[in-house]
Scaffold this active site. Sequence first.
Site, PDB file in Angstrom:
ATOM      1  N   HIS A  98      37.469  49.126  33.738  1.00  0.00           N
ATOM      2  CA  HIS A  98      37.550  48.601  35.106  1.00  0.00           C
ATOM      3  C   HIS A  98      36.366  49.164  35.876  1.00  0.00           C
ATOM      4  O   HIS A  98      36.215  50.377  36.003  1.00  0.00           O
ATOM      5  CB  HIS A  98      38.858  48.997  35.785  1.00  0.00           C
ATOM      6  CG  HIS A  98      38.951  48.467  37.190  1.00  0.00           C
ATOM      7  ND1 HIS A  98      39.430  47.206  37.479  1.00  0.00           N
ATOM      8  CD2 HIS A  98      38.582  49.013  38.386  1.00  0.00           C
ATOM      9  CE1 HIS A  98      39.362  47.010  38.785  1.00  0.00           C
ATOM     10  NE2 HIS A  98      38.849  48.086  39.359  1.00  0.00           N
ATOM     11  N   CYS A  99      35.533  48.271  36.397  1.00  0.00           N
ATOM     12  CA  CYS A  99      34.327  48.692  37.109  1.00  0.00           C
ATOM     13  C   CYS A  99      34.563  48.585  38.614  1.00  0.00           C
ATOM     14  O   CYS A  99      34.646  47.466  39.151  1.00  0.00           O
ATOM     15  CB  CYS A  99      33.138  47.825  36.703  1.00  0.00           C
ATOM     16  SG  CYS A  99      31.593  48.309  37.517  1.00  0.00           S
ATOM     17  N   PRO A 100      34.688  49.700  39.297  1.00  0.00           N
ATOM     18  CA  PRO A 100      34.920  49.625  40.749  1.00  0.00           C
ATOM     19  C   PRO A 100      33.738  49.046  41.502  1.00  0.00           C
ATOM     20  O   PRO A 100      33.904  48.548  42.621  1.00  0.00           O
ATOM     21  CB  PRO A 100      35.175  51.080  41.132  1.00  0.00           C
ATOM     22  CG  PRO A 100      34.476  51.894  40.079  1.00  0.00           C
ATOM     23  CD  PRO A 100      34.608  51.101  38.826  1.00  0.00           C
ATOM     24  N   ASN A 115      36.334  44.623  39.683  1.00  0.00           N
ATOM     25  CA  ASN A 115      36.947  43.767  38.668  1.00  0.00           C
ATOM     26  C   ASN A 115      36.906  44.481  37.329  1.00  0.00           C
ATOM     27  O   ASN A 115      36.133  45.427  37.142  1.00  0.00           O
ATOM     28  CB  ASN A 115      36.193  42.434  38.569  1.00  0.00           C
ATOM     29  CG  ASN A 115      36.985  41.357  37.857  1.00  0.00           C
ATOM     30  OD1 ASN A 115      38.169  41.537  37.549  1.00  0.00           O
ATOM     31  ND2 ASN A 115      36.350  40.231  37.589  1.00  0.00           N
TER      32      ASN A 115
END
Length: 495
Positions: A345-347, A351
């Site tokens: 999960h890439c903040p 997304n």
Amino acid sequence: MAEIEVVSSDGARRDGEERPRPGEPDPDPVVDVYSAAAYGDLDRLRGFVEQGAAAALREPDGNGYHALQWAALNNYPHVALYIIEHGGDVNAADHTRQTALHWAAVRGSTSVADVLMEHGARVEAADVNGYRAVHVASQYGQTSFLHHIISKYGADFDALDNDGRSALHWAAYKGNADTIRLLLFLGANQVRQDKNGTCPFSVSNATKVSFEDKYFPGRSRKIGYAPFLFAYLVVCLVLFLNSIVFAPNFSRITATAGLWSWAAVTLFFASQVMFYRVSRKNPGFIKANTKRHDPKEPLMEIDLANSSTWTGNWSQLCPTCKIIRPMRSKHCPTCKHCVEQFDHHCPWISNCVGKRNKWDFFVFLWMGIATSFLGAAVGFHRLWTEPIVLSPSESWIHFMVTKHPGAVLFMFLDVFLLTGALILTGAQAVQIARNITTNEAANRSRYTYLRGPDGRFRNPYSQGCQRNCTDFLINGYSNDEEVAWPTLQQTVQRS
């Protein structure tokens, strides 16, 4: 729970039995009905019975344990069946009221459990502590056994012992992650307190508070850092145009530098389109089962011998989505969905990165690198070629910081962004070449499917660097269906 004696491979001697002297061979450990049952020696057991020891099949040994318990503990279904057929009581209990089914749960003896249940064993039989087979299986982490007696024989997984503890209490206390996952998947009660007022997860919930939960609770946590990244990029663009390209205190820009400047600006806007796309695109969310279903669905209706989806890996169960997810998938607590081929999960894009958007994410990184590199190149060219007159006590760096602070700030922000993008892109490129996700690389010791028979790391998805890269660049993801996983029945037989 009271300790249950386990017979080791070198034999268990009874109290008072003399040990052999040095140099003398070990005596035969099979000396009576009980030892024959413990060692699974059906021929010797039959011989003892035919010689008049049949009564021993119904009576406990000197320690109060029954022959059927010994056979159940060491998973000898043929011996257990012989004992039952020759007078052994399937529900016989020892001095702690533990039955053969309790002992089968210690080792996860599923085949013995079938023999016992088919001949009238009580699945809800409780010992002096109120422990049932579900409690014992949870204490010892026998997840397959627990699933078997729940799905096939309707064992109550929410039953309480004398202290008000359920199977979930015991699994959480012992740290048996797979057992916890199964019980949560089945809908075990997570908030029920025992006699001490303790919930299964009360300790962990009280102590584990993440940075995002503390400082970015609720909706702000889901938004992530994408707005900050967008603002950072806009600031860089404004500084580039005002302090590098159209800076009034710089000399007139050359045609070549101007051309590369507009190339950088064009790439910037193209990368923003990709930024929006990768932030909004479905990364491979798996639809959750939102219906309040019977505990026997969907896991309970799987044909154990002919299942194409269930591989016997308990990490496939998602207690939140109530689904059996494909291998390599993972539940994202921020997005609240399971994601196919979950990478991370890439903040910064707010997304997940998964099967359906990893290609877009990789392209976005490369476009960011190209934009930052061109901006840094033009900025360095402007600073380096600018004609200056330095005083004897003044350095070039001091002059640039005082005379062109906007340009120096842009260079710092741009190089910082370029460095981070290069590191992340390099890591992604290596993982693509190996066909492994960020999640798998970081947690490979936790995933049994990433270990070979010798216990060492083994990636079953890698088809070689060239094939891995080709599949990703053409399809955007690798085809995991080519990996043949064993059925659950094969996995149970191996264990």
